[in-house]
Each structure stands twice: as C-alpha cells, then as structure tokens.
Design a protein around this motif. Structure first.
Motif, PDB file in Angstrom:
ATOM      1  N   ALA A  10      46.394  47.179  44.308  1.00 24.70           N
ATOM      2  CA  ALA A  10      44.980  47.383  43.997  1.00 24.70           C
ATOM      3  C   ALA A  10      44.112  46.504  44.881  1.00 24.70           C
ATOM      4  CB  ALA A  10      44.707  47.066  42.527  1.00 24.70           C
ATOM      5  N   LEU A  11      42.998  47.061  45.325  1.00 28.40           N
ATOM      6  CA  LEU A  11      42.040  46.337  46.163  1.00 28.40           C
ATOM      7  C   LEU A  11      40.727  46.193  45.398  1.00 28.40           C
ATOM      8  CD1 LEU A  11      41.308  45.096  48.934  1.00 28.40           C
ATOM      9  CD2 LEU A  11      40.552  47.385  49.635  1.00 28.40           C
ATOM     10  N   GLY A  12      40.299  44.961  45.164  1.00 26.95           N
ATOM     11  CA  GLY A  12      39.114  44.728  44.346  1.00 26.95           C
ATOM     12  C   GLY A  12      37.960  44.115  45.108  1.00 26.95           C
ATOM     13  N   LEU A  13      36.743  44.479  44.710  1.00 26.52           N
ATOM     14  CA  LEU A  13      35.551  43.799  45.201  1.00 26.52           C
ATOM     15  C   LEU A  13      35.484  42.438  44.521  1.00 26.52           C
ATOM     16  CD1 LEU A  13      32.778  46.561  45.055  1.00 26.52           C
ATOM     17  CD2 LEU A  13      34.322  46.006  46.936  1.00 26.52           C
ATOM     18  N   CYS A  14      35.287  41.395  45.306  1.00 30.37           N
ATOM     19  CA  CYS A  14      35.263  40.045  44.729  1.00 30.37           C
ATOM     20  C   CYS A  14      33.971  39.330  45.101  1.00 30.37           C
ATOM     21  CB  CYS A  14      36.449  39.230  45.224  1.00 30.37           C
ATOM     22  SG  CYS A  14      36.494  37.555  44.537  1.00 30.37           S
ATOM     23  N   SER A  15      33.214  38.940  44.090  1.00 32.24           N
ATOM     24  CA  SER A  15      32.037  38.101  44.310  1.00 32.24           C
ATOM     25  C   SER A  15      32.398  36.624  44.219  1.00 32.24           C
ATOM     26  CB  SER A  15      30.975  38.413  43.252  1.00 32.24           C
ATOM     27  OG  SER A  15      31.429  37.990  41.966  1.00 32.24           O
ATOM     28  N   GLY A  16      33.541  36.350  43.601  1.00 31.97           N
ATOM     29  CA  GLY A  16      33.938  34.972  43.341  1.00 31.97           C
ATOM     30  C   GLY A  16      33.527  34.486  41.972  1.00 31.97           C
ATOM     31  N   GLY A  17      32.739  35.298  41.253  1.00 33.47           N
ATOM     32  CA  GLY A  17      32.331  34.933  39.900  1.00 33.47           C
ATOM     33  C   GLY A  17      33.462  35.099  38.900  1.00 33.47           C
ATOM     34  N   LEU A  18      33.213  34.677  37.679  1.00 37.44           N
ATOM     35  CA  LEU A  18      34.254  34.711  36.657  1.00 37.44           C
ATOM     36  C   LEU A  18      34.741  36.131  36.397  1.00 37.44           C
ATOM     37  CD1 LEU A  18      36.013  33.351  34.536  1.00 37.44           C
ATOM     38  CD2 LEU A  18      34.084  33.476  32.943  1.00 37.44           C
ATOM     39  N   ASP A  19      33.827  37.090  36.316  1.00 37.40           N
ATOM     40  CA  ASP A  19      34.230  38.450  35.978  1.00 37.40           C
ATOM     41  C   ASP A  19      35.179  39.043  37.015  1.00 37.40           C
ATOM     42  OD1 ASP A  19      32.689  38.260  33.723  1.00 37.40           O
ATOM     43  OD2 ASP A  19      31.043  39.483  34.471  1.00 37.40           O
ATOM     44  N   SER A  20      34.887  38.833  38.294  1.00 39.07           N
ATOM     45  CA  SER A  20      35.776  39.397  39.313  1.00 39.07           C
ATOM     46  C   SER A  20      37.131  38.679  39.308  1.00 39.07           C
ATOM     47  CB  SER A  20      35.125  39.337  40.702  1.00 39.07           C
ATOM     48  OG  SER A  20      34.796  38.023  41.073  1.00 39.07           O
ATOM     49  N   GLN A  21      37.129  37.387  38.993  1.00 39.76           N
ATOM     50  CA  GLN A  21      38.403  36.673  38.870  1.00 39.76           C
ATOM     51  C   GLN A  21      39.236  37.239  37.722  1.00 39.76           C
ATOM     52  OE1 GLN A  21      38.317  32.303  39.195  1.00 39.76           O
ATOM     53  NE2 GLN A  21      36.162  32.446  39.783  1.00 39.76           N
ATOM     54  N   LEU A  22      38.599  37.430  36.578  1.00 37.67           N
ATOM     55  CA  LEU A  22      39.317  37.943  35.409  1.00 37.67           C
ATOM     56  C   LEU A  22      39.841  39.350  35.651  1.00 37.67           C
ATOM     57  CD1 LEU A  22      36.936  36.701  32.566  1.00 37.67           C
ATOM     58  CD2 LEU A  22      39.157  35.729  33.225  1.00 37.67           C
ATOM     59  N   ALA A  23      39.045  40.182  36.324  1.00 39.01           N
ATOM     60  CA  ALA A  23      39.482  41.551  36.600  1.00 39.01           C
ATOM     61  C   ALA A  23      40.777  41.545  37.404  1.00 39.01           C
ATOM     62  CB  ALA A  23      38.382  42.305  37.344  1.00 39.01           C
ATOM     63  N   GLY A  24      40.841  40.669  38.398  1.00 43.62           N
ATOM     64  CA  GLY A  24      42.056  40.576  39.199  1.00 43.62           C
ATOM     65  C   GLY A  24      43.248  40.096  38.396  1.00 43.62           C
ATOM     66  N   LEU A  25      43.024  39.132  37.519  1.00 39.58           N
ATOM     67  CA  LEU A  25      44.123  38.568  36.730  1.00 39.58           C
ATOM     68  C   LEU A  25      44.609  39.533  35.653  1.00 39.58           C
ATOM     69  CD1 LEU A  25      42.879  34.887  36.411  1.00 39.58           C
ATOM     70  CD2 LEU A  25      44.663  35.784  37.925  1.00 39.58           C
ATOM     71  N   VAL A  26      43.693  40.313  35.074  1.00 39.71           N
ATOM     72  CA  VAL A  26      44.085  41.310  34.072  1.00 39.71           C
ATOM     73  C   VAL A  26      45.032  42.338  34.693  1.00 39.71           C
ATOM     74  CG1 VAL A  26      43.204  43.270  32.727  1.00 39.71           C
ATOM     75  CG2 VAL A  26      42.100  41.040  32.541  1.00 39.71           C
ATOM     76  N   LEU A  27      44.748  42.734  35.919  1.00 39.00           N
ATOM     77  CA  LEU A  27      45.636  43.676  36.601  1.00 39.00           C
ATOM     78  C   LEU A  27      46.940  42.999  37.036  1.00 39.00           C
ATOM     79  CD1 LEU A  27      43.060  45.621  38.812  1.00 39.00           C
ATOM     80  CD2 LEU A  27      44.200  46.444  36.740  1.00 39.00           C
ATOM     81  N   ARG A  28      46.825  41.772  37.522  1.00 39.32           N
ATOM     82  CA  ARG A  28      48.013  41.091  38.030  1.00 39.32           C
ATOM     83  C   ARG A  28      49.048  40.847  36.927  1.00 39.32           C
ATOM     84  NH1 ARG A  28      47.535  35.793  41.843  1.00 39.32           N
ATOM     85  NH2 ARG A  28      47.131  34.709  39.862  1.00 39.32           N
ATOM     86  N   ARG A  29      48.596  40.608  35.688  1.00 42.46           N
ATOM     87  CA  ARG A  29      49.571  40.361  34.623  1.00 42.46           C
ATOM     88  C   ARG A  29      50.306  41.639  34.205  1.00 42.46           C
ATOM     89  NH1 ARG A  29      45.943  38.619  29.347  1.00 42.46           N
ATOM     90  NH2 ARG A  29      44.907  40.621  28.983  1.00 42.46           N
TER      91      ARG A  29
END
Length: 331
Positions: A10-29
């Motif tokens: 998966a390729l995600g748009l990342c702003s570096g904010g908390l929400d984009s971090q969490l989105a990546g981690l939810v998928l990674r788990r």
C-alpha cells in the motif's frame, strides 16, 4: 509445496501528522507492506513526513510538484477555501500523482489518514468522494481510520485488506486517535492544524497580487511571499524589505546574483532590500532610498548603501524615504 502468497503493498499520502501515522500503522498490523509518499511545494513542506518516516521505519518518497501544483492552483475546478487553499483539488491532485507511482511500482492501493467529518469542508463524506472521483483512481483509495463508514473499496472486496480490522472514526474529537497512538506507542506527534501557507490570509493576499503581475512566477518568488514587507513600485517592479534579522537571512537565501538586485546599508544597521529581476536606475534608486528610510539613519539624512546587481556592485549615497511616504505602495 504451497505457493507463497503475494505480499500486499500500500502507498499512502503522508503529511507527518498523527492521523497519517496511524493510518499506516493500522494497515501494517494486518501484515500489509506500507510505503509513504509526500509532496512539497513552496506552500507546504514534507519535513514532518520525513520525521514520521524515520521514527516509524516506513519508507518515504518525497516529490517536488511545484510546476504541476501551480497549474491547478491558478484555476482549481472546485474553487478555493477561505483564502487560496484549493483543498479538494489539492487532495485529488496528490492522489492522482500517487496513483501514477502506485501503478509504476506495483502497489495494490492508495491510502490516507483522512477522518470522515473531521474538517467541515475537506473531509465530509461528499468531499472525500469528490477527491476519489477526480483522482483517476476511483475505488483504490482507502481511509483506514474511517473505512467502515465509507463504501467498500476494490482492495477490500478482493480480500487484500480485512475491512473488519479497519476503523470507524468520525468527527472532530481527537480522543480516539490519542488512545490509538498510545496503543501503538506513539508519544510525540505534531499538532493537527497548520502547515499550508495557502490557508493564511497575508500569504494568500500577496499570492493573488503576484499572480496579477506574473502568470509564471518563479519558485523563489513564491518562497519570498513568506517574509518581509512587500511593495509594488511604479513600473511594476517588486521590492521586498526585511523586517528583522531572520527576514534578512531569508532574502539572502533566495537572492539570485545573476538576476536580482540586493541592497544593504554600508555602515549602519538596516534591512536588506531585494528587487527581483532587472530594472532601470530610477527603480533601484527608489529602492535604495526606502532601505535608508527603514534603517536607523536619522530622518532627512543621507547614507551610503551597497547595491549588488547583475552588472556589478556599487556604493551610492542617498537620502531616505520615510515608511509613511511609501505606505501607498505596500502590498
């Protein structure tokens, strides 16, 4: 021997904010291989994304999209927000560009940290739908933090993502994200607002004025809108006067010796004055007088200024023009 199952990517748009971090981690788990992409222009940077990528060990690609972004910014199909922020078309453009990389590098889908209802203009369900429809990748965008409140995506239908392990966050409360951050061990993250200069009134007013005089502004001229006092001189020349030492450093950074004129007082503390482009002597003399007027030189006194232009450097002596006498030229 059973054939190994292909890794979902998966390729995600990342702003570096908390929400984009969490989105990546939810998928990674879920065992999904997560990568990020962040975009830069003079209006916003990818510095927070770089920090988040280092901390979470998520691969990050950063792209400068200034030229493409400017074309959209001049006439965004969905219009502007409160100032010159074209939020919906900005997000659609970013997903379009990310989608091109998705196809080239064989990712399975795109994602972002957007939360339904978090922002009243850009993250309503109709707004999220507009972005997806105009991205060119309809059906291949997942918002992991709100996915269960949104239509099922193609990757979910195909079994690439377990929809039951995605979230159903909505609204403006940050409490659920903060609790999830604690669960993932994230203790340091940036504030949820800010970061885009196009949402700021002063910057947007200056940008509109710049577009009115220059249809193809340079990248340096866009950066310069962030600092100092800006003047439009007779004949069309632009002049930027530093307010403080930090402004002077900023002007020096974006000064092009091959194209611009930079003016500074020779012996007395005062502002740097930058005149982008090449202009005739009366314009430069006026700019030099303004530099003296904004310095510590006593009123009605002359001072020496150093004028560095593409043709060389010279020292001239001139009377100052007081700030109130050029206020009408202030942008």
């Amino acid at each position: 021997m059973k054939e190994m199952q292909k890794k979902v990517r998966a390729l995600g748009l990342c702003s570096g904010g908390l929400d984009s971090q969490l989105a990546g981690l939810v998928l990674r788990r879920q065992g999904i291989e997560v990568h990020w992409i962040a975009f830069e222009t003079p209006f916003f940077s990818a510095d927070k994304a770089r920090t988040a990528a280092r901390r979470l060990s998520i691969p990050l690609t950063v792209e400068d999209i200034t030229g493409t972004y400017l074309e959209m910014l001049k006439n965004p199909p969905c219009g502007y927000g409160k100032h010159m922020n074209p939020c919906l078309d900005c997000h659609a453009l970013m997903f379009r560009l990310a989608g091109e990389r998705m196809k080239r590098e064989m990712f399975d889908f795109l994602f972002s940290g957007e939360v339904a209802g978090q922002r009243p203009m850009s993250q309503t369900k109709p707004s999220l739908r507009y972005v997806e429809k105009h991205s060119g990748h309809d059906g291949y965008i997942i918002r992991p933090l709100s996915a269960r409140l949104l239509p099922e995506s193609i990757p979910e239908k195909a079994g690439l993502v377990d929809r039951s392990r995605l979230l159903d966050l909505s609204g403006r409360s940050r409490k659920p994200q903060m609790e999830l951050a604690e669960e993932f061990g994230i203790t340091d993250y940036p504030a949820p607002a800010g970061g885009c200069l196009l949402t700021e009134k002063v910057y947007s007013d200056r940008l509109r004025e710049l577009f009115a005089h220059d249809e193809t502004p340079s990248e340096a001229s866009l950066h310069l809108l962030r600092c100092g006092r800006h003047f439009r001189l007779p004949g069309g020349a632009k002049m930027v006067v530093g307010r403080k030492q930090a402004d002077n450093h900023f002007l020096q950074k974006y000064y092009d010796p091959a194209a611009d004129t930079l003016i500074r007082l020779s012996k007395i503390p005062g502002p740097l004055v930058l005149v982008p482009g090449t202009w005739d002597e009366p314009v430069i003399r006026l700019a030099a007088s303004v530099a003296v007027g904004y310095s510590k030189v006593p009123e009605n006194s002359a001072a020496e200024v150093q004028v560095a232009s593409p043709g060389g450097t010279e020292v001239v002596r001139t009377l100052g023009i007081q700030p109130e006498d050029v206020k009408r030229l202030l942008i």
